[in-house]
Write a protein that holds these residues in place. Structure first.
Motif, short mmCIF file in Angstrom:
data_model
loop_
_atom_site.label_atom_id
_atom_site.label_comp_id
_atom_site.label_asym_id
_atom_site.label_seq_id
_atom_site.Cartn_x
_atom_site.Cartn_y
_atom_site.Cartn_z
N THR A 67 14.78 -2.51 56.78
CA THR A 67 13.60 -2.82 55.96
C THR A 67 13.84 -2.41 54.51
OG1 THR A 67 12.13 -2.50 57.85
CG2 THR A 67 11.14 -2.35 55.67
N THR A 68 14.36 -1.21 54.32
CA THR A 68 14.62 -0.70 52.97
C THR A 68 15.64 -1.58 52.25
OG1 THR A 68 14.12 1.53 53.73
CG2 THR A 68 15.32 1.33 51.65
N GLU A 69 16.68 -1.97 52.95
CA GLU A 69 17.69 -2.84 52.35
C GLU A 69 17.08 -4.16 51.91
OE1 GLU A 69 22.02 -4.90 53.31
OE2 GLU A 69 21.14 -3.52 54.77
N GLY A 70 16.20 -4.72 52.73
CA GLY A 70 15.53 -5.97 52.38
C GLY A 70 14.68 -5.82 51.12
N ILE A 71 13.97 -4.71 51.02
CA ILE A 71 13.12 -4.46 49.85
C ILE A 71 13.98 -4.27 48.60
CG2 ILE A 71 11.48 -2.83 48.82
CD1 ILE A 71 10.36 -2.49 51.72
N VAL A 72 15.09 -3.57 48.73
CA VAL A 72 15.99 -3.39 47.60
C VAL A 72 16.53 -4.75 47.15
CG1 VAL A 72 18.22 -2.44 46.87
CG2 VAL A 72 16.60 -1.00 48.11
N TYR A 78 14.07 -9.88 41.99
CA TYR A 78 12.96 -9.87 41.04
C TYR A 78 13.46 -9.51 39.64
CZ TYR A 78 8.41 -8.78 39.02
OH TYR A 78 7.30 -8.73 38.23
N PHE A 79 14.27 -8.47 39.53
CA PHE A 79 14.85 -8.11 38.23
C PHE A 79 15.66 -9.26 37.66
CE2 PHE A 79 14.89 -3.28 39.17
CZ PHE A 79 13.61 -3.15 38.68
N SER A 80 16.42 -9.91 38.52
CA SER A 80 17.23 -11.04 38.09
C SER A 80 16.35 -12.17 37.54
CB SER A 80 18.08 -11.55 39.26
OG SER A 80 18.81 -12.68 38.89
N ASP A 81 15.25 -12.45 38.22
CA ASP A 81 14.34 -13.50 37.78
C ASP A 81 13.69 -13.14 36.44
OD1 ASP A 81 14.94 -14.84 40.10
OD2 ASP A 81 13.05 -14.33 41.12
N ILE A 82 13.30 -11.89 36.29
CA ILE A 82 12.64 -11.45 35.06
C ILE A 82 13.59 -11.51 33.87
CG2 ILE A 82 11.71 -9.43 33.86
CD1 ILE A 82 10.31 -8.67 36.40
N LEU A 83 14.82 -11.10 34.08
CA LEU A 83 15.78 -11.05 32.97
C LEU A 83 16.28 -12.42 32.56
CD1 LEU A 83 17.74 -7.82 33.91
CD2 LEU A 83 16.10 -8.11 32.07
N TYR A 144 2.83 -10.45 37.05
CA TYR A 144 3.82 -10.98 36.11
C TYR A 144 3.83 -12.51 36.14
CZ TYR A 144 8.33 -12.22 34.10
OH TYR A 144 9.32 -12.79 33.35
N ASN A 145 3.82 -13.08 37.33
CA ASN A 145 3.83 -14.54 37.44
C ASN A 145 2.56 -15.16 36.86
OD1 ASN A 145 6.40 -14.75 38.56
ND2 ASN A 145 5.62 -14.44 40.63
N ASN A 146 1.41 -14.49 37.06
CA ASN A 146 0.17 -14.99 36.47
C ASN A 146 0.25 -14.97 34.95
OD1 ASN A 146 -1.03 -15.50 38.93
ND2 ASN A 146 -2.10 -13.53 39.00
N LEU A 147 0.75 -13.88 34.39
CA LEU A 147 0.90 -13.80 32.93
C LEU A 147 1.89 -14.85 32.42
CD1 LEU A 147 0.99 -9.94 32.35
CD2 LEU A 147 -0.77 -11.54 31.58
#
Length: 159
Positions: A67-72, A78-83, A144-147
């Motif tokens: 589970t933790t690996e999936g969240i990481v 997410y970071f990749s999408d934002i950057l 973030y997506n809404n903004l």
């Protein structure tokens, strides 16, 4: 904990305890100090429980690890999408600044994970924290997506 500065490797070595853990540490350090730089990895005395409890906990920890690996992985995506165009900065945002110091100076966080609790309870505390991080990621990604969508809408209206 032994590290070979030439190779930059970290090795975690476990040795059978002699009369005391300190004696074992001193013997191991004396035997290997000419080969490596050694650091003591202080593991607190945890409440282990019975063999049955440990077997059950082993299964729970495997699930928690997955589970933790999936969240990481979701966080990384997410970071990749934002950057977006600044993808080269992704690695900078995902690196532990000084892994060697982190590992060699490790200290158990007794306030977050009290030693009076059993391993089962400690794993439950960790599971709750991981779930909280996942929920925060979902909430923040929606915001973030809404903004982002609102900004895109404003840009379309302006043109």
């Amino acid at each position: 904990m032994a590290s070979n500065s030439l190779a930059g490797e970290l090795w975690l070595v476990s040795a059978p305890c002699e009369k005391t853990a300190q004696e074992t540490w001193e013997r191991l350090d004396n035997a290997t100090s000419n080969l490596s730089t050694n650091s003591k990895f202080n593991i607190p005395d945890l409440k282990v429980g019975t063999l049955d409890e440990l077997v059950g906990l082993s299964d729970d920890l495997a699930k928690l690890d997955s589970t933790t690996e999936g969240i990481v992985c979701k966080l990384v995506q997410y970071f990749s999408d934002i950057l977006e165009e600044e993808g080269d900065k992704l690695a900078d945002n995902l690196v532990i600044e000084d892994i060697r110091t982190y590992v060699t100076k490790f200290q158990w966080e007794g306030e977050k994970y009290p030693l009076k609790h059993s391993l089962k309870v400690l794993s439950e505390i960790i599971r709750k924290k991981v779930t909280q991080i996942d929920n925060e990621l979902k909430t923040k990604s929606i915001a973030y997506n809404n903004l982002k969508n609102n900004l895109a809408s404003i840009d379309r209206k302006a043109t």
